[in-house]
Write a protein that holds these residues in place. Structure first.
Motif, PDB file in Angstrom:
ATOM      1  N   THR A   4       0.805  -1.222   0.000  1.00 14.51           N
ATOM      2  CA  THR A   4       0.000   0.000   0.000  1.00 14.51           C
ATOM      3  C   THR A   4       0.837   1.271   0.000  1.00 14.51           C
ATOM      4  OG1 THR A   4      -0.115   0.134   2.430  1.00 14.51           O
ATOM      5  CG2 THR A   4      -1.787  -1.217   1.304  1.00 14.51           C
ATOM      6  N   GLY A   5       2.122   1.181   0.385  1.00 15.51           N
ATOM      7  CA  GLY A   5       2.947   2.368   0.513  1.00 15.51           C
ATOM      8  C   GLY A   5       2.541   3.248   1.689  1.00 15.51           C
ATOM      9  N   ARG A   6       1.813   2.682   2.627  1.00 16.07           N
ATOM     10  CA  ARG A   6       1.289   3.444   3.744  1.00 16.07           C
ATOM     11  C   ARG A   6       1.618   2.721   5.054  1.00 16.07           C
ATOM     12  NH1 ARG A   6      -2.747   6.700   0.985  1.00 16.07           N
ATOM     13  NH2 ARG A   6      -3.888   7.241   2.888  1.00 16.07           N
ATOM     14  N   VAL A   7       1.555   3.454   6.166  1.00 14.83           N
ATOM     15  CA  VAL A   7       1.685   2.805   7.467  1.00 14.83           C
ATOM     16  C   VAL A   7       0.287   2.583   8.011  1.00 14.83           C
ATOM     17  CG1 VAL A   7       3.964   3.721   7.994  1.00 14.83           C
ATOM     18  CG2 VAL A   7       1.943   5.007   8.691  1.00 14.83           C
ATOM     19  N   HIS A   8       0.122   1.480   8.728  1.00 22.09           N
ATOM     20  CA  HIS A   8      -1.182   1.080   9.227  1.00 22.09           C
ATOM     21  C   HIS A   8      -1.075   0.861  10.733  1.00 22.09           C
ATOM     22  CE1 HIS A   8      -2.703   0.403   5.107  1.00 22.09           C
ATOM     23  NE2 HIS A   8      -1.424   0.062   4.867  1.00 22.09           N
ATOM     24  N   THR A   9      -1.450   1.858  11.478  1.00 18.26           N
ATOM     25  CA  THR A   9      -1.383   1.762  12.937  1.00 18.26           C
ATOM     26  C   THR A   9      -2.483   0.843  13.458  1.00 18.26           C
ATOM     27  OG1 THR A   9      -1.220   3.071  14.966  1.00 18.26           O
ATOM     28  CG2 THR A   9      -2.941   3.701  13.421  1.00 18.26           C
ATOM     29  N   SER A  10      -2.404   0.490  14.723  1.00 16.01           N
ATOM     30  CA  SER A  10      -3.490  -0.224  15.398  1.00 16.01           C
ATOM     31  C   SER A  10      -4.028   0.676  16.503  1.00 16.01           C
ATOM     32  CB  SER A  10      -2.986  -1.543  16.006  1.00 16.01           C
ATOM     33  OG  SER A  10      -2.662  -2.462  14.999  1.00 16.01           O
ATOM     34  N   TYR A  11      -5.325   0.967  16.446  1.00 13.87           N
ATOM     35  CA  TYR A  11      -5.967   1.768  17.495  1.00 13.87           C
ATOM     36  C   TYR A  11      -6.501   0.848  18.579  1.00 13.87           C
ATOM     37  CZ  TYR A  11      -5.749   5.860  14.485  1.00 13.87           C
ATOM     38  OH  TYR A  11      -5.304   6.898  13.706  1.00 13.87           O
ATOM     39  N   HIS A  12      -6.345   1.276  19.813  1.00  6.70           N
ATOM     40  CA  HIS A  12      -6.755   0.447  20.945  1.00  6.70           C
ATOM     41  C   HIS A  12      -7.839   1.165  21.753  1.00  6.70           C
ATOM     42  CE1 HIS A  12      -3.297  -1.954  19.908  1.00  6.70           C
ATOM     43  NE2 HIS A  12      -2.510  -0.910  20.067  1.00  6.70           N
ATOM     44  N   GLN A  13      -8.992   0.524  21.844  1.00  8.88           N
ATOM     45  CA  GLN A  13     -10.102   1.101  22.594  1.00  8.88           C
ATOM     46  C   GLN A  13     -10.041   0.767  24.078  1.00  8.88           C
ATOM     47  OE1 GLN A  13     -13.117  -0.356  19.431  1.00  8.88           O
ATOM     48  NE2 GLN A  13     -14.283   1.081  20.677  1.00  8.88           N
ATOM     49  N   ALA A  14      -9.341  -0.289  24.436  1.00  7.04           N
ATOM     50  CA  ALA A  14      -9.436  -0.811  25.806  1.00  7.04           C
ATOM     51  C   ALA A  14      -8.099  -0.750  26.533  1.00  7.04           C
ATOM     52  CB  ALA A  14      -9.966  -2.242  25.781  1.00  7.04           C
ATOM     53  N   VAL A  15      -7.400   0.382  26.420  1.00  6.56           N
ATOM     54  CA  VAL A  15      -6.110   0.540  27.093  1.00  6.56           C
ATOM     55  C   VAL A  15      -6.127   1.707  28.062  1.00  6.56           C
ATOM     56  CG1 VAL A  15      -3.659   1.040  26.764  1.00  6.56           C
ATOM     57  CG2 VAL A  15      -4.795  -0.579  25.247  1.00  6.56           C
ATOM     58  N   ALA A  16      -6.374   2.912  27.563  1.00  2.00           N
ATOM     59  CA  ALA A  16      -6.352   4.102  28.418  1.00  2.00           C
ATOM     60  C   ALA A  16      -7.542   4.092  29.368  1.00  2.00           C
ATOM     61  CB  ALA A  16      -6.370   5.361  27.558  1.00  2.00           C
ATOM     62  N   ALA A  17      -7.282   4.302  30.647  1.00  2.00           N
ATOM     63  CA  ALA A  17      -8.336   4.199  31.663  1.00  2.00           C
ATOM     64  C   ALA A  17      -9.444   5.209  31.455  1.00  2.00           C
ATOM     65  CB  ALA A  17      -7.729   4.368  33.059  1.00  2.00           C
TER      66      ALA A  17
END
Length: 940
Positions: A664-677
């Motif tokens: 894709t020529g792109r970076v693909h982060t992972s978002y986390h819904q269940a980490v920050a309190a």
């Protein structure tokens, strides 16, 4: 008359973990017990049980002359209670022998009580041994009464939204009744909720303590008002509000009873203190720790034979018979749910499971893949479950030597596609965002997401546990799952899932689906019992799943050449700093070695020791380096620069290039819904939240985040959202007026606390006001402010004092929040998200203060998180329904970033601004700043 052997070995017992509950309802369907009478937690006043059983039941003895009547009566009451309510958690609480804190307050407390009969005392320790053998958590806490232990646990459970049933005949316990706490008298089968308490006593639960104090208690020798009975006490409270009101209006009460009242006014506060149940006993366990263990049948058999009770022995025989029958996970009788797991290798077996899925109201779904990276993982198999204890794994790509023939992957997916894409077919999963992204690789858009157990746990209590399946299964089901390392190995030799034999892989994968369904049935009733949290889960967290999945898969384009050039420049600057550092130190040294740095600082250069490590050595921590640099020392400043630039190079300019997906020529982060309190999203690989913005080097990294040719990046950032939320929550008139007028809030604050006209405020004064505005909502002290501004502590304290004088509503809000947090042990956002504060009552002052700071900040930070999530949902709805040439590609703190075709930017900007500014209705306007550019830095 002989007594039984045994005794209390520990103050708190029954906390042993167990694979299953002996009578758990967590595996039962939510509608098997109506929610109106479903109590996950039961707390038993065992001392009260014992006395009532002794006085109400025949005085039985066994053939050896040992008293048994009260003991068997209590066991029967416990069994009846458990059979009727099937709790997830239970605490059986006894009074500890010896005096309590109330005896210290009032030595005559309970002085009138007759001594306990020997034949009753001799049954206490044997009863406790039987209770342990039943697998029930037993609590015997010294220095307090059972009422206080129950009050503390009930209060903690209520704060967590856990419906709790207190089994007691003690009228004092009525003071505990509330939204989540109900009383039951097992002897009479009467149940008291708040309305029932008021009907029975004539006062609501919150006035029971005053009611009891006025009447006194002859049994406990608590002084009250002579001749003041229940009706009089209730009437006085109705007339004057509470005990303080009665005391204040004592001269208005006529007759002899009025004289009696006035004669004892001084002792009424003591009476109130004696009748008040403590709700803050220092217990080292929480309600969720009260999970029962399986009964020890052999020990119970020995006791029941000693008691010579054919009826109790018959219960063991019945249990043995039940255990011999095929396990039924829906009955939750106490036997472990069967694990009827099937590996599906034939078309007929697959068709049978598809039919089950088609007829199920809800089914659990999970995928097994070759990689954690959703952009390159291949599907190896999938698992499903429609009822607890029963699950199937459908392998489609196991490739180890000797692997059996498996169903064709594409044909399996083709058959499941209508089910998986049907929005009316309800699914539950654990972190379904990952599964959604995997299915998207095979042109399947997962719809019908009803529940996600990771998010159920997270919303229920973000800080109670980690939210991975293994942790949740242990905490909520007391089930030890098979870990991936158990079947795949560890380290460099770890197998990918397609290499694992089906004998192990099948059980592991099927268990994932089974445990997911069981977790949902354990978690959802608890979440549903707190309507505001259930609504937040349904309306914010679950709808966000597909949005984040799309953002992740689309990714953001990176310019690797620009990053390479930046890496080269950083390397050159790092080398220059090293040379200067060596010259300053007079020799070469390892700039990453605290030991070598310490030797040069304190032995060779004679720099002052600012702080020490726990072992007593001079510290070279970052805060120490900052202070030494601020004092004008060159070497600490060079080391700080070196660390900062080295981190930028290794973490971003070098690593980001390696993370670009070649397809894709792109970076693909992972978002986390269940980490920050607090509810904020976090991200990893790469962590977009930590890219520096305040330094030129950090902003240059953002320049490498670029739009595709013909497109632009649009960054939409909430302006001072947490300060606006503070204005809304505090209701402070000056703060509200400043925002309503569209003033520069930092300039306005500086003008307020310095007594200047806004136009007379200097840049330095505005900077100080900004530090105060943001520092106070994060709990910054005058000491911290002084350090940040580089001023004397006294001057900083004067700033803070002036701030609160000009914004008294803010100070009142902070005090209210601090008080409420101590009472409830949690705080809430505007949308009902709760943050539980485990250390708000901690005996350690610093830990307690940290919890208080969190309590003040969390409603603002959490509300900001909720608002931007609502904005994402609203914006995505527009994008999905109208299909403009717009992609939402990043979420960072209070900012959303979009990729838009150049000719659509202007129209899209207005729609995005409207969606974001209407995401919440506050007492002040939400303001969104929008920028556009060919790269992220330009747009920001």
């Amino acid at each position: 008359m002989g007594g039984f052997p045994g005794g209390v070995r520990y103050p708190i017992e029954g906390r042993t973990s167990a694979p299953v509950l002996p009578f758990a309802s967590s595996l039962r369907l939510p509608d098997e017990t109506p929610m109106a009478t479903r109590y996950p937690l039961i707390l038993v006043d065992a001392s009260g049980y014992l006395f009532r059983a002794y006085h109400a039941l025949p005085k039985l003895t066994n053939s050896k002359g040992e008293a048994t009547g009260a003991l068997m009566g209590v066991v029967s009451m416990l069994r009846k209670l458990i059979d009727e309510h099937r709790p997830d958690y239970i605490g059986v609480v006894f009074d500890a022998p010896g005096k309590t804190f109330r005896d210290s307050i009032y030595p005559e407390y309970k002085a009138n009580r007759p001594a306990m009969p020997d034949e009753l005392r001799e049954q206490i320790l044997p009863l406790q041994e039987v209770i342990r053998a039943m697998g029930l958590p037993l609590l015997v806490i010294p220095d307090v009464e059972a009422d206080d232990v129950i009050g503390t646990l009930a209060t903690r459970a209520a704060a967590q939204g856990i419906p709790t049933l207190v089994s007691t005949g003690d009228k004092d316990m009525a003071q505990l009744v509330g939204e989540h706490v109900t009383l039951v008298n097992t002897m009479t089968d009467t149940v008291l909720d708040s309305a029932g308490v008021e009907e029975k006593f004539g006062v609501p639960p919150e006035r029971i303590v005053d009611y009891l104090a006025l009447m006194g208690d002859s049994v406990d020798n608590i002084p009250g008002v002579p001749k003041c009975g229940p009706k009089t006490a209730a009437k006085w409270i109705a007339d004057f509000g509470d005990l303080d009101g009665v005391i204040a209006n004592a001269d208005k009460i006529t007759g002899k009873v009025g004289e009696n009242l006035r004669a004892v006014l001084d002792q009424l506060p003591l009476s109130r203190e004696l009748t008040t149940i403590k709700r803050d006993v220092a217990l080292d366990l929480e309600p969720a720790d009260l999970r029962p263990a399986p009964p020890d049948r052999e020990t119970l058999r020995g006791w029941y034979e000693r008691l010579e009770s054919r009826r109790l022995l018959a219960t063991l025989k019945d249990a043995d018979t039940d255990a011999a029958q095929p396990a039924d996970a829906e009955t939750a009788t106490g036997s472990k749910p069967s694990q009827d797991y099937e590996v599906v290798l034939t078309r007929d077996a697959f068709d049978a499971w598809v039919a089950k899925l088609e007829s199920a109201d809800l089914f659990a779904f999970d995928t097994e893949t070759t990689d954690l990276d959703y952009m390159r993982a291949e599907l190896v198999g999938l698992s499903v479950s429609v009822e607890p204890g029963t699950a199937a794994y459908v392998p489609v790509a196991h490739v180890y030597p000797g692997a059996p023939d498996q169903l064709d992957r594409l044909k399996v997916l083709e058959r499941l596609k209508p089910l998986l894409e049907d929005p009316d077919r309800r699914k539950v999963g654990q972190n379904l965002k990952y599964d959604m992204s995997i299915l998207a690789r095979y042109a399947i858009e997962l719809r019908g997401i009803a529940h996600d157990t990771m998010l159920e746990s997270y919303v229920l209590d973000s800080t109670a546990t980690r939210h991975d399946m293994d942790s949740l299964a242990k905490k909520y089901l007391d089930h030890d799952t098979v870990h991936f390392e158990d079947i795949a190995g560890k380290g460099a030799k770890q197998l990918t899932f397609d290499q694992i034999p089906l004998e192990q892989a099948g059980h592991y994968a099927a268990e994932d689906a089974d445990v997911t369904l069981r977790l949902h049935r354990a978690l959802w009733p608890r979440l549903e019992a707190i309507p505001s949290m259930a609504a937040l889960y349904r309306e914010i967290e679950v709808p966000l799943i597909p949005i984040l999945s799309r953002m992740e898969r689309h990714g953001v384009r990176i310019d690797p050449d620009l990053l390479a050039a930046q890496s080269a420049e950083l390397a050159k600057r790092i080398q220059e700093i090293e040379i200067r550092a060596y010259e300053t130190a007079g020799r070469r040294f390892n700039m990453g070695s605290p030991k070598q740095i310490g030797a040069i600082f304190f032995e060779e250069l004679g720099l002052p020791v600012v702080a020490k490590t726990p072992t007593g050595a001079p510290s070279t921590s970052e805060s120490v380096l900052e202070q030494l640099a601020a004092d004008g020392h060159a070497l600490p400043d060079l080391i700080l620069q070196h660390r900062s630039l080295s981190k930028l190079k290794s973490t971003y300019t070098d690593k980001l290039r390696q993370m670009v997906n070649p397809d894709t020529g792109r970076v693909h982060t992972s978002y986390h819904q269940a980490v920050a309190a607090t509810g904020r999203l976090s991200s990893s690989d790469p962590n977009l939240q930590n890219i520096p913005i305040r330094t030129d080097e950090g902003r240059r990294i953002r320049r490498a985040f670029v739009a595709e040719p013909g497109n632009r990046l649009l960054a939409a950032d909430y302006s001072q959202i947490e300060l606006r939320i503070m204005a809304h929550l505090s209701g402070d008139e000056r703060l509200l007026a400043a925002f309503a007028s569209g003033l520069d809030i930092h300039r306005a604050t500086a003008a307020e606390i310095l007594g200047l006209a806004p136009e007379a405020v200097t840049g330095e004064q505005r900077r100080s006001a900004k530090a105060i505005n943001f520092g106070l909502i994060y709990g910054m002290s005058a000491f911290g402010l002084a350090k940040q501004l580089g001023i004397e502590r006294g001057a900083a304290q004067e700033y803070v004092d002036r701030y609160f004088q000009r914004y008294p509503g803010v100070k009142d809000f902070m005090e209210r929040t601090r008080t409420q947090a101590h009472e409830d042990r949690y705080v809430e956002t505007l949308f009902g998200r709760r943050l539980y504060l485990a250390e708000i009552g901690h005996s350690n002052q610093s830990r307690r203060a940290a919890a208080e700071r969190t309590a003040i900040n969390a409603p603002m930070q959490g509300t900001a998180a909720d608002i931007i999530k609502r904005a994402m949902i609203a914006t995505d709805h527009w994008i999905q329904s109208e299909r403009p040439p717009v992609r939402m590609i990043m979420q960072v703190h209070d900012e959303l970033v979009f990729e838009i075709t150049a000719d659509a930017v202007e129209a899209a900007a207005e729609r995005i601004r409207s969606a974001m500014e209407s995401a919440a209705e506050l007492a002040v306007p939400l303001v969104v700043d929008i920028g556009v550019g060919e790269n992220w830095d330009e747009a920001h």
